[in-house]
Design an enzyme around this catalytic site. Sequence first.
Site, mmCIF file in Angstrom:
data_model
loop_
_atom_site.group_PDB
_atom_site.id
_atom_site.type_symbol
_atom_site.label_atom_id
_atom_site.label_comp_id
_atom_site.label_asym_id
_atom_site.label_seq_id
_atom_site.Cartn_x
_atom_site.Cartn_y
_atom_site.Cartn_z
ATOM 1 N N LYS A 241 0.820 -1.213 0.000
ATOM 2 C CA LYS A 241 0.000 0.000 0.000
ATOM 3 C C LYS A 241 0.854 1.264 0.000
ATOM 4 O O LYS A 241 0.485 2.266 -0.595
ATOM 5 C CB LYS A 241 -0.947 -0.004 1.197
ATOM 6 C CG LYS A 241 -2.117 -0.968 1.036
ATOM 7 C CD LYS A 241 -3.125 -0.820 2.162
ATOM 8 C CE LYS A 241 -4.319 -1.737 1.932
ATOM 9 N NZ LYS A 241 -5.334 -1.603 3.009
ATOM 10 N N ARG A 242 1.992 1.217 0.683
ATOM 11 C CA ARG A 242 2.835 2.416 0.711
ATOM 12 C C ARG A 242 3.453 2.699 -0.651
ATOM 13 O O ARG A 242 3.848 3.827 -0.942
ATOM 14 C CB ARG A 242 3.932 2.276 1.770
ATOM 15 C CG ARG A 242 4.986 1.215 1.465
ATOM 16 C CD ARG A 242 5.959 1.066 2.633
ATOM 17 N NE ARG A 242 6.911 -0.016 2.411
ATOM 18 C CZ ARG A 242 8.066 0.140 1.801
ATOM 19 N NH1 ARG A 242 8.418 1.327 1.336
ATOM 20 N NH2 ARG A 242 8.891 -0.873 1.650
#
Length: 483
Positions: A241-242
């Site tokens: 997600k990052r």
Amino acid sequence: MTVVTRFAPSPTGFLHIGGARTALFNWLFSKHHGGKFMLRIEDTDRKRSTPEAVEAILDGLKWLELNWDGETYFQSQHMDRHVAVVNDLLASGNAYRCYCSPEELAEMRETAKSEGRSIRYDGRWRDRDPSEAPAGVSPAIRLKAPQDGETVIEDLVQGAVRVANSQLDDMILLRSDGTPTYMLSVVVDDHDMGITHVIRGDDHLTNASRQTQLFQACGWKVPVFAHIPLIHGADGQKLSKRHGALGVDAYRDMGYLPAALRNYLLRLGWSHGDDEIIETDQAIEWFDMDSVGKAAARFDFAKLDSINSHYLRAADPAALAQMVMEKLAGKIPDDQRDIVRERLAQGLPALAQRVKSLNELVENAGIYVAAPQYPLANAKAAKLLDAAGVDILARFSEALAGIETWTDEAPEEAARQTVAEQNVGLGALAQPMRAALTGSNASPGIFEVIGILGKDETLARLKQVPGMQGALKVICPPANSAL
């Protein structure tokens, strides 16, 4: 042969960015070859599949404008067909019943582990007579896979992939409760849907050999495989997600345009020389699997922002205005929508030159949507509306109100006349005027803004400036005033 591709997501969550690229590559490949692009929802895992996830996948594909041919194919609706194929394999001797208990299978795994061997089913029921089956045990059905030679995949991206058949055990086709496995369902569905090319992530490459064996056992033509490398983060690590492993809906919410995201995903693992901006029609003409790289692509938000900026600048003004209107849904009174839409169509091209996302554009477009609210949130703009600023705005308002024939040049002529009379530079008027009309100390050319707002709206906004009414009375006192 008509090329038929498919995108086959499991509805256990959102349409993530890797899945979106897989769908795009399948869509482009089919369009390039004049074929069909099918959508199959692999929802046989009823515990994890949800209607919300199905809807998210459909919405994501529609937003990306990756329209599929025919009706959506739901795998769960064809389980009887999957079971029927296994019965045919049993009848032909290409499958058999396995009566191993869970305890036997666990022991088999532990033995293999302790001996340093790969964990594989040892085939103990492959040639045994079912009459030896223990009472009360429901069998699983396994493929009777070839044990000699090798299975070869001629992959369009990976090249020839060879696996010794001795490394592939007899995979389960039907579980002991009678439900089909993923491997069975995929093969049967690909055959029944007429899929000619299976384009998917290379995390499925290990499945291709087993699926090829099943195609061959059924006497069916094996589709052409193309396994594309996965997407990694900018640091080369697995996408998270990052890094940008988000749902397509998140990119829409962040203000990316579908055409920009398509262009960016296209360049993640595929190239055409040094071309970076590739419109969809051109992509369809150029796309083929021979230009897909074997190395993992790296996700880069800076590059995505750059491409999105290009598409915002190049967008049709009316279409851009519609996108902004949709973002502002519910914030514009119905009786103002047509007026605002017209202003946006005129003003957005200039605003789009300085933004990276649709969200930024929506924020900046506020100058054409509603008058500034006082006190101004922008401190620098508020300082411009001091006594001197209000005084010169009042004088300009009177000059503006006196314009009988409104032309593009008329507001600037009135402004120059005003500053000349006050013996000040144009900036002494332009800066407080910008604050009064936009609520900011930065905007497109202020006379462009006035031209888009029009005479009535400009005067209305100027009159709302705190202190303006008093200044106007001083400048233009009533006829009976003693001043």
